[in-house]
Write an enzyme that holds these catalytic residues in place. Structure first.
Site, PDB file in Angstrom:
ATOM      1  CE1 TYR A  33      50.953 -80.439  42.229  1.00  0.00           C
ATOM      2  CE2 TYR A  33      51.394 -82.645  43.067  1.00  0.00           C
ATOM      3  CZ  TYR A  33      51.812 -81.511  42.388  1.00  0.00           C
ATOM      4  OH  TYR A  33      53.077 -81.465  41.866  1.00  0.00           O
ATOM      5  CD  GLU A  65      52.541 -79.300  39.240  1.00  0.00           C
ATOM      6  OE1 GLU A  65      53.346 -79.487  40.160  1.00  0.00           O
ATOM      7  OE2 GLU A  65      52.351 -78.177  38.743  1.00  0.00           O
TER       8      GLU A  65
END
Lengths: 379, 295
Positions: free
Chosen positions: A101, A189
């Site tokens: 992530y 993101e």
């Protein structure tokens, strides 16, 4: 402005962030075409601006043309948390070794950029943050300094990404930071950021929110707007240049200033009603703006009464009153209207309004009493 | 006393020749604010109703000695204007500009902190500061404020700031200073800066704080109130019914995930000992009660 995944990936590509080869499809036939181009196996992904599409069945793997057509058929038109799927993204399925992530956003309390990197990707980061906060390596970046590759490399080490991913991940993170800053993102993101079995690192998803205040220096953003069916009331308001958010209640709200508008929603709720919308008409409340606001509220079939809450600071209440009176002569309102006008020159404003009051046009002295009256009128 | 500014504060207006700058700058002067100069590149040597215009802030400071600046320029120029003021030695900057990109704001703020630590920025996207009867820098209407104290006001929202001033003034309760910190993501001055100053100001005897959804500034303010403030605080938070994920007008007013809800903010403030009101009128009423019972 939130981007669709495919738009986010195209935006990433501008900054040299690697993604899987793929394309967009709006029909089953196009989906098969794109699948052939990308090479099987492919992943067929619903394009909606809402999380959790995997769980909802909006992401399917397909090994051949028949399976791709089947997947496209199933996903197009699917309703995912109120978002109807009208577009698909088809890409070559990656051989995933690891899922990470990575994101950049603004840490408001710290007033610095915040990078978050985790070796446990692929799941909701909020979940990781709640259950296993040590699994997220946080990096504050001062905008004055920016992010260099050496710092990014140390950060990757700290996050304990797998050794083969580290160098490439560090380079990608520097690019993601550039995308965040130069690309004027509120959020950039990647979840998951993957390491493939061949040892490459790339973005398997893209979640990008652009800062609309920076539109003036991004002419390329024009093509990114739209794409998802908007609330027709919001679309109308946008065309009229109003700051409007559609809600589900029955009291139409018009107020000046974001804080006062929010506060008006709250007070309506406190007296047992519910607002049909948030609408901030800004500092001025002239006849043109007020007319536009009334037209948008009129278009909302759920509205049973209208509450106008204006506090005149610099804008004098007598001017506001004249604006309201003129707007009411231009626009035929479908529901009764309650006016609360207060502030500078309030008495002169109320005197101007007095001859125009009726069963359909009422005045109340305070925010609370006006909210009560507007809510009563919905019953 | 007042906080941050007083009747001796000397002000220049960056953008005085523009429509908004002229309107508000001259209004501030009419209120009694010492507006000594205006700055607009290329218009040096002219004047706006007797206020001399200079090409740069440095020239304006050199000629007039102004120590504060009121920045009223479009979003794309605002951060450069702020930094130019700081570089010229201005120590208090009020920026009302709305719509500045967050990246520019974050960069300008951090440059100020690092290169010009003596300069305080109020805003951007704020109504400004008024110390009733003394000075008014910004867009607050002087008519709704009442001089003499004893209440200090700090607010993140524009119109609710006016509403708060009005509620108190109508009840005959004056204000020492009313500070609008603005609703943007990177405010130059935050709640704690203002609470700290009000706590230190002998004339301020109670504080009204108005917050809204989004971010965690109110929660941080609550911690400060609980640990450091001796003066009573009445708080109101707007946006109890705001849906998550939607920006309510202000760039900063957005609930993301479980972060930034009005409920959490109100609970934090209540726990810290603040009196929390359900709406602006109630906040006014509670303040009236507190002021009446001051020793």
């Amino acid at each position: 402005m939130d981007l669709f995944e495919y738009q986010g990936k195209q935006y990433f590509a501008r900054f040299g962030i690697p993604t899987s080869p793929g394309g967009v499809a709006d029909t089953v036939a196009q989906a098969v075409e794109q699948a052939e181009l990308a090479g099987y196996p492919v992943v067929v992904k619903a394009q909606v601006k809402v999380g959790g599409r995997g769980k909802a069945g909006g992401i399917k793997l397909a090994g051949d043309a028949a399976k791709a057509a089947q997947a496209a058929e199933a996903i197009l038109g699917m309703d995912i948390k109120g978002h109807v799927v009208r577009r698909l993204w088809i890409e070559h399925a990656s051989d995933i070794a690891k899922e990470y992530y990575a994101s950049f956003t603004l840490d408001r309390p710290a007033k610095l950029h915040l990078g978050m990197l985790s070796a446990s990707g692929g799941v909701e980061i909020e979940e990781v943050a709640a259950t296993n906060p040590e699994a997220i390596a946080r990096l504050h970046v001062n905008p004055v300094d920016g992010l260099d590759e050496a710092t990014a490399r140390r950060w990757v080490d700290e996050a304990q990404l797998d050794e083969p991913a580290r160098d490439e991940a560090a380079r990608l993170l520097v690019r993601l930071y550039r995308c965040f800053v130069e690309g004027d993102c509120d959020l950039a993101e990647i979840n998951p950021l993957i390491l493939t079995t061949e040892g490459a690192v790339h973005a398997l998803d893209a979640k990008v929110t652009l800062d609309e205040n920076a539109t003036f220096r991004h002419p390329e953003w024009e093509e990114l707007a739209g794409g998802e069916a908007e609330d027709p009331r919001e679309q109308m308001a946008k065309e009229k240049g109003l700051n409007y958010i559609g809600l589900d209640g029955s009291v139409g709200i018009i107020a000046n200033g974001a804080g006062l508008a929010m506060s008006t929603l709250d007070v309506v709720n406190q007296v047992g009603g519910s607002a049909a919308n948030f609408l901030d008409i800004g500092g001025g409340a002239n006849a043109a703006v007020m007319s536009a606001a009334l037209e948008v509220i009129n278009s909302d079939a759920k509205v049973r009464s209208i509450l106008v809450n204006i506090f005149g600071g610099i804008t004098r209440v007598d001017d506001v009153a004249n604006g309201v009176i003129e707007a009411l002569s231009r626009v035929e309102i479908r529901s009764p209207i309650v006016l609360r006008l207060d502030g500078t020159n309030a008495e002169a404003g109320r005197a101007l309004l007095a001859p125009h009051l009726s069963e359909r046009v009422l005045a109340e002295p305070t925010m609370l009493s006006a909210a009560r009256r507007a809510v009563e009128l919905t019953r | 006393m007042s906080i941050f500014v007083d009747e001796t504060t000397t002000v220049l207006v960056q953008g005085l020749t523009g429509g908004q700058g002229r309107f508000h700058g001259l209004r501030n002067r009419d209120y009694g604010t010492k507006v000594l100069a205006g700055v607009t590149p290329g218009k040096g040597g002219t004047d706006v109703e007797g206020v001399p215009i200079y090409d740069t802030v440095a020239e304006a400071v050199g000629a007039t000695g102004a120590t504060a600046s009121f920045v009223v320029v479009p979003p794309r120029f605002a951060c450069d204007a702020i930094l130019e003021a700081a570089k010229a030695g201005i120590t208090f900057i009020v920026c009302i500009t709305e719509g500045i990109p967050a990246q520019d704001e974050a960069l300008a703020y951090n440059r100020l902190v690092r290169e010009f630590p003596a300069t305080r920025l109020l805003g951007p996207n704020c109504p400004g500061i008024i110390s009733p009867g003394k000075t008014n820098i910004g867009i607050t209407s002087g008519d709704i404020a009442l001089a003499g104290g004893p209440v200090g006001i700090v607010s993140r929202s524009g119109t609710l700031t006016y509403q708060a001033l009005h509620e108190l003034s109508q009840q005959g309760i004056g204000q020492t200073t009313c500070v609008g910190i603005g609703g943007d993501p990177v405010p130059g001055t935050n709640f704690i800066d203002c609470l700290e100053a009000f706590e230190a100001d002998p004339e301020t005897r109670a504080v009204m704080m108005i917050g809204e959804i989004g971010g965690s500034e109110e929660e941080r303010a609550a911690e400060f109130i609980g640990s450091r403030m001796t003066k009573p605080v009445v708080a109101y938070i707007a946006g109890v019914t705001a849906p998550p994920g939607r920006k309510m007008g202000h760039a900063g007013a957005i609930i993301s995930g479980s972060q930034g809800t009005a409920q959490a903010k109100m609970e934090a403030l209540e726990t810290a000992g603040a009196v929390v009101a359900a709406n602006p009128t109630e906040a006014g009423e509670k303040m009236v009660e507190i002021v009446r019972n001051l020793p």
